[in-house]
Design a protein around this motif. Structure first.
Motif, mmCIF file in Angstrom:
data_model
loop_
_atom_site.group_PDB
_atom_site.id
_atom_site.type_symbol
_atom_site.label_atom_id
_atom_site.label_comp_id
_atom_site.label_asym_id
_atom_site.label_seq_id
_atom_site.Cartn_x
_atom_site.Cartn_y
_atom_site.Cartn_z
ATOM 1 N N GLY A 52 88.127 41.015 50.069
ATOM 2 C CA GLY A 52 87.492 42.313 49.833
ATOM 3 C C GLY A 52 88.191 43.084 48.739
ATOM 4 N N MET A 53 89.515 42.965 48.667
ATOM 5 C CA MET A 53 90.256 43.611 47.586
ATOM 6 C C MET A 53 90.001 42.917 46.252
ATOM 7 S SD MET A 53 93.943 44.680 49.234
ATOM 8 C CE MET A 53 94.415 43.017 49.709
ATOM 9 N N ALA A 54 89.799 41.598 46.293
ATOM 10 C CA ALA A 54 89.588 40.845 45.058
ATOM 11 C C ALA A 54 88.286 41.220 44.374
ATOM 12 C CB ALA A 54 89.601 39.347 45.350
ATOM 13 N N VAL A 55 87.315 41.723 45.140
ATOM 14 C CA VAL A 55 86.046 42.147 44.546
ATOM 15 C C VAL A 55 86.301 43.159 43.431
ATOM 16 C CG1 VAL A 55 83.919 43.426 45.007
ATOM 17 C CG2 VAL A 55 84.680 41.666 46.610
ATOM 18 N N VAL A 56 87.258 44.037 43.653
ATOM 19 C CA VAL A 56 87.613 45.043 42.647
ATOM 20 C C VAL A 56 88.611 44.473 41.637
ATOM 21 C CG1 VAL A 56 88.664 47.308 42.270
ATOM 22 C CG2 VAL A 56 87.193 46.918 44.267
ATOM 23 N N ALA A 57 89.607 43.746 42.129
ATOM 24 C CA ALA A 57 90.709 43.316 41.270
ATOM 25 C C ALA A 57 90.281 42.305 40.217
ATOM 26 C CB ALA A 57 91.823 42.718 42.131
ATOM 27 N N VAL A 58 89.374 41.388 40.569
ATOM 28 C CA VAL A 58 88.950 40.360 39.614
ATOM 29 C C VAL A 58 88.330 40.995 38.375
ATOM 30 C CG1 VAL A 58 87.244 38.524 39.235
ATOM 31 C CG2 VAL A 58 88.701 38.470 41.262
ATOM 32 N N SER A 59 87.412 41.933 38.577
ATOM 33 C CA SER A 59 86.767 42.577 37.428
ATOM 34 C C SER A 59 87.721 43.524 36.711
ATOM 35 C CB SER A 59 85.514 43.331 37.882
ATOM 36 O OG SER A 59 85.836 44.288 38.876
ATOM 37 N N TRP A 60 88.597 44.196 37.461
ATOM 38 C CA TRP A 60 89.514 45.162 36.833
ATOM 39 C C TRP A 60 90.528 44.469 35.936
ATOM 40 C CZ3 TRP A 60 88.283 50.167 37.294
ATOM 41 C CH2 TRP A 60 89.147 51.103 36.746
ATOM 42 N N LEU A 61 91.022 43.324 36.381
ATOM 43 C CA LEU A 61 91.972 42.581 35.553
ATOM 44 C C LEU A 61 91.293 42.059 34.285
ATOM 45 C CD1 LEU A 61 94.826 41.546 35.179
ATOM 46 C CD2 LEU A 61 94.222 39.533 36.546
ATOM 47 N N ALA A 62 90.029 41.659 34.406
ATOM 48 C CA ALA A 62 89.284 41.240 33.216
ATOM 49 C C ALA A 62 89.145 42.397 32.229
ATOM 50 C CB ALA A 62 87.907 40.710 33.619
ATOM 51 N N LEU A 63 88.915 43.603 32.747
ATOM 52 C CA LEU A 63 88.844 44.787 31.881
ATOM 53 C C LEU A 63 90.158 45.000 31.139
ATOM 54 C CD1 LEU A 63 86.968 47.399 34.127
ATOM 55 C CD2 LEU A 63 86.143 46.419 31.981
ATOM 56 N N GLN A 64 91.271 44.782 31.831
ATOM 57 C CA GLN A 64 92.580 45.003 31.214
ATOM 58 C C GLN A 64 92.902 43.956 30.155
ATOM 59 O OE1 GLN A 64 95.091 45.039 34.723
ATOM 60 N NE2 GLN A 64 94.998 47.273 34.873
ATOM 61 N N LEU A 65 92.457 42.740 30.365
ATOM 62 C CA LEU A 65 92.785 41.657 29.435
ATOM 63 C C LEU A 65 91.866 41.612 28.221
ATOM 64 C CD1 LEU A 65 93.463 38.753 31.999
ATOM 65 C CD2 LEU A 65 95.165 40.072 30.709
ATOM 66 N N ALA A 66 90.629 42.091 28.370
ATOM 67 C CA ALA A 66 89.631 41.973 27.298
ATOM 68 C C ALA A 66 89.789 43.089 26.266
ATOM 69 C CB ALA A 66 88.228 42.000 27.892
ATOM 70 N N SER A 67 89.334 42.813 25.060
ATOM 71 C CA SER A 67 89.303 43.841 24.027
ATOM 72 C C SER A 67 88.160 44.804 24.326
ATOM 73 C CB SER A 67 89.107 43.198 22.651
ATOM 74 O OG SER A 67 87.899 42.447 22.620
ATOM 75 N N PRO A 68 88.233 46.061 23.849
ATOM 76 C CA PRO A 68 87.235 47.072 24.212
ATOM 77 C C PRO A 68 85.797 46.650 23.956
ATOM 78 C CG PRO A 68 89.103 48.105 23.114
ATOM 79 C CD PRO A 68 89.324 46.622 23.043
ATOM 80 N N GLY A 69 85.532 45.948 22.880
ATOM 81 C CA GLY A 69 84.156 45.587 22.575
ATOM 82 C C GLY A 69 83.591 44.447 23.390
ATOM 83 N N GLN A 70 84.446 43.758 24.147
ATOM 84 C CA GLN A 70 83.998 42.585 24.898
ATOM 85 C C GLN A 70 84.219 42.722 26.405
ATOM 86 O OE1 GLN A 70 86.305 39.484 22.878
ATOM 87 N NE2 GLN A 70 84.474 38.892 21.743
ATOM 88 N N ARG A 71 84.493 43.897 26.859
ATOM 89 C CA ARG A 71 84.826 44.080 28.269
ATOM 90 C C ARG A 71 83.687 43.689 29.194
ATOM 91 N NH1 ARG A 71 88.274 49.775 28.563
ATOM 92 N NH2 ARG A 71 90.217 48.917 27.704
ATOM 93 N N GLY A 72 82.485 44.162 28.884
ATOM 94 C CA GLY A 72 81.347 43.863 29.748
ATOM 95 C C GLY A 72 81.109 42.367 29.883
ATOM 96 N N LEU A 73 81.213 41.661 28.762
ATOM 97 C CA LEU A 73 80.989 40.213 28.773
ATOM 98 C C LEU A 73 82.017 39.504 29.640
ATOM 99 C CD1 LEU A 73 79.684 37.610 27.680
ATOM 100 C CD2 LEU A 73 81.258 37.769 25.727
ATOM 101 N N TRP A 74 83.290 39.855 29.467
ATOM 102 C CA TRP A 74 84.338 39.151 30.207
ATOM 103 C C TRP A 74 84.358 39.523 31.687
ATOM 104 C CZ3 TRP A 74 86.492 34.861 28.896
ATOM 105 C CH2 TRP A 74 86.599 34.524 27.553
ATOM 106 N N VAL A 75 83.969 40.734 32.017
ATOM 107 C CA VAL A 75 83.849 41.096 33.432
ATOM 108 C C VAL A 75 82.780 40.226 34.094
ATOM 109 C CG1 VAL A 75 83.083 42.890 35.040
ATOM 110 C CG2 VAL A 75 84.716 43.445 33.235
ATOM 111 N N ALA A 76 81.640 40.086 33.426
ATOM 112 C CA ALA A 76 80.568 39.254 33.979
ATOM 113 C C ALA A 76 81.019 37.803 34.135
ATOM 114 C CB ALA A 76 79.332 39.334 33.078
ATOM 115 N N ILE A 77 81.744 37.291 33.125
ATOM 116 C CA ILE A 77 82.211 35.904 33.182
ATOM 117 C C ILE A 77 83.218 35.729 34.324
ATOM 118 C CG2 ILE A 77 83.547 34.159 31.952
ATOM 119 C CD1 ILE A 77 82.293 35.176 29.358
#
Length: 434
Positions: A52-77
């Motif tokens: 249940g915690m990973a539901v938030v953490a998986v997408s949040w970590l992707a946001l932190q690792l991705a560049s600003p212009g590609q955040r949406g794409l990498w969160v989805a991936i």
């Protein structure tokens, strides 16, 4: 009454003549009092909270690792990588895992999850965590997801009599709903304290606890022997294809989840663009849905005397009806209440559909069939979510919500008609045993 008086007067009062009181009268008592399940349920609860915690953490970590212009794409991936590769795992490992008992399947899934998820914070500490490695590790962690789910429901069928399968499935659902309510807020607190990477580490630790639980709490002597089958990688799909009831149930599940998928896109846009509200209101909607689902999950065990096909299809139609206020632009107070009721209606679907699968399969083919079912249904919501973008662009946010509601109702009505026709038709070798 006369017979009861005679028994009492004769002094031969037996347990069968005594009115059973709570909790012994509860349909959940046989599940919670089962010696094997009693050892496993704490580990399942801890792991569910981590997920249940990973539901938030998986997408949040992707946001932190991705560049600003590609955040949406990498969160989805990243989100897709955490679930969708289980389809590949169902096919690739079908010959190896088919016929294994429930504890083995669930334990191997937990072990793989623990190891691969733990590699993410380790790579981060060494400065080697790239987006590509992150997504790859998430994908590997999910390869046995369908087999793990199949293992849990197979274990329920192995250790409980048929009459208690529904209650056993419901307990698994209740644990998941509680984790859905408690996990995300806890993840938010932990992320604000130490970052998403440590939530991933905690999730890995909870899967390690679960893996040890299956290893230690279910000793080899207590495990049912694996069914010796020469099954192919697609054996589960073959069983479903040859059984009209199972094929219809799989189609019902996929359609139901697929048609709900666009809600994940439409609801946030409806709240921000049309209601001009904040993310707090979106969280309130999800919290209301989760609270309703928890209440609905607690009632599932009491449905065991109902015809499960009728209940399962009724859930689809009923859920569509609860979505109508959102689609019609009802006041927030009314739509929140309706969404909570929708959660209560939604919750029994997985336990009842799994009970139908359990009753319609044999010990030899049950793991393969349940894994095949999981492989198909796991992609239903993501596929529907991808459809949500074009639908919102073409129709609008609240119009998309209305479309989903009407489509779900229509789908349930069609399923009702087809079920009636199937019941009236002469048997052609189906193996359903309800």
């Amino acid at each position: 009454m006369l017979s009861l008086l005679l028994v009492v007067s004769s002094g031969r009062m037996t347990p069968a003549t005594v009115v059973r009181r709570f909790p012994y009268s509860s349909p959940y008592w046989p599940v919670l009092s089962n010696s094997l399940l009693r050892r496993i349920l704490p580990g399942l609860t801890v792991s569910a909270l981590g997920d249940g915690m990973a539901v938030v953490a998986v997408s949040w970590l992707a946001l932190q690792l991705a560049s600003p212009g590609q955040r949406g794409l990498w969160v989805a991936i990243a989100v897709a990588a955490y679930t969708v590769p289980s389809v590949v795992g169902t096919l690739v490992f079908g010959r190896v895992l088919g016929g294994r008992n429930g504890a083995q399947l669930a334990g191997w899934d937990a072990t793989l999850r623990a190891g691969t998820l733990a590699a993410i914070p380790v790579a981060y500490l060494f400065g080697a965590l790239s987006l590509g490695l992150y997504v790859t590790l998430l994908a590997v962690s999910s390869l046995l997801h369908s087999w793990g789910s199949a293992g849990r429901y197979t274990l329920i069928a192995e250790v409980l009599p048929v009459r208690d399968h529904l209650a056993g499935n419901a307990v698994l659902g209740i644990i998941a709903e509680m984790a859905t309510i408690g996990g995300p807020p806890l993840a938010g607190l932990l992320i604000s304290w130490g970052g998403a990477i440590w939530v991933i580490a905690i999730d890995a630790a909870t899967f390690a606890v679960l893996a040890l639980t299956y290893r230690l709490a279910v000793p080899a002597a207590d495990r049912p022997a694996p069914a010796q089958t020469g099954a192919s990688r697609t054996a589960g799909f073959g069983v479903i294809r040859r059984n009209r009831s199972l094929l219809g149930l799989l189609t019902l599940s996929f359609g139901f989840f697929f048609l709900f998928g666009p809600v994940y896109v439409a609801l946030p846009l409806y709240i921000t663009d049309e209601l001009h509200a904040s993310a707090t209101l979106l969280g309130t909607y999800y919290m209301a849905f989760g609270a309703g689902a928890l209440v609905g999950g607690l009632t599932v065990g009491y449905l065991r005397r109902r015809p499960l096909w009728v209940v399962t299809i009724g859930i689809v139609v009923g859920f569509g009806l609860t979505m109508l206020p959102l689609g019609l632009g009802a006041p927030v107070s009314l739509s929140l209440l309706s969404f909570a009721i929708g959660g209560a209606v939604w919750a029994p679907y997985m336990p009842t559909s799994m009970a139908l699968f359990q009753r319609s399969t044999t010990a030899a083919n049950r793991p393969q069939v349940l894994a095949a079912n999981g492989a198909v249904t796991v992609v239903a919501v993501p596929a529907g979510t991808m459809l949500g973008g074009p639908l919102v662009s073409a129709l609008g946010a609240h119009e998309t919500l209305l479309f989903c509601a009407i489509a779900i109702i229509a789908f349930g009505v069609i399923a009702t008609g087809l079920t009636v026709l199937h019941r009236l038709a002469p048997p052609v070798g189906d193996t359903e045993r309800e």
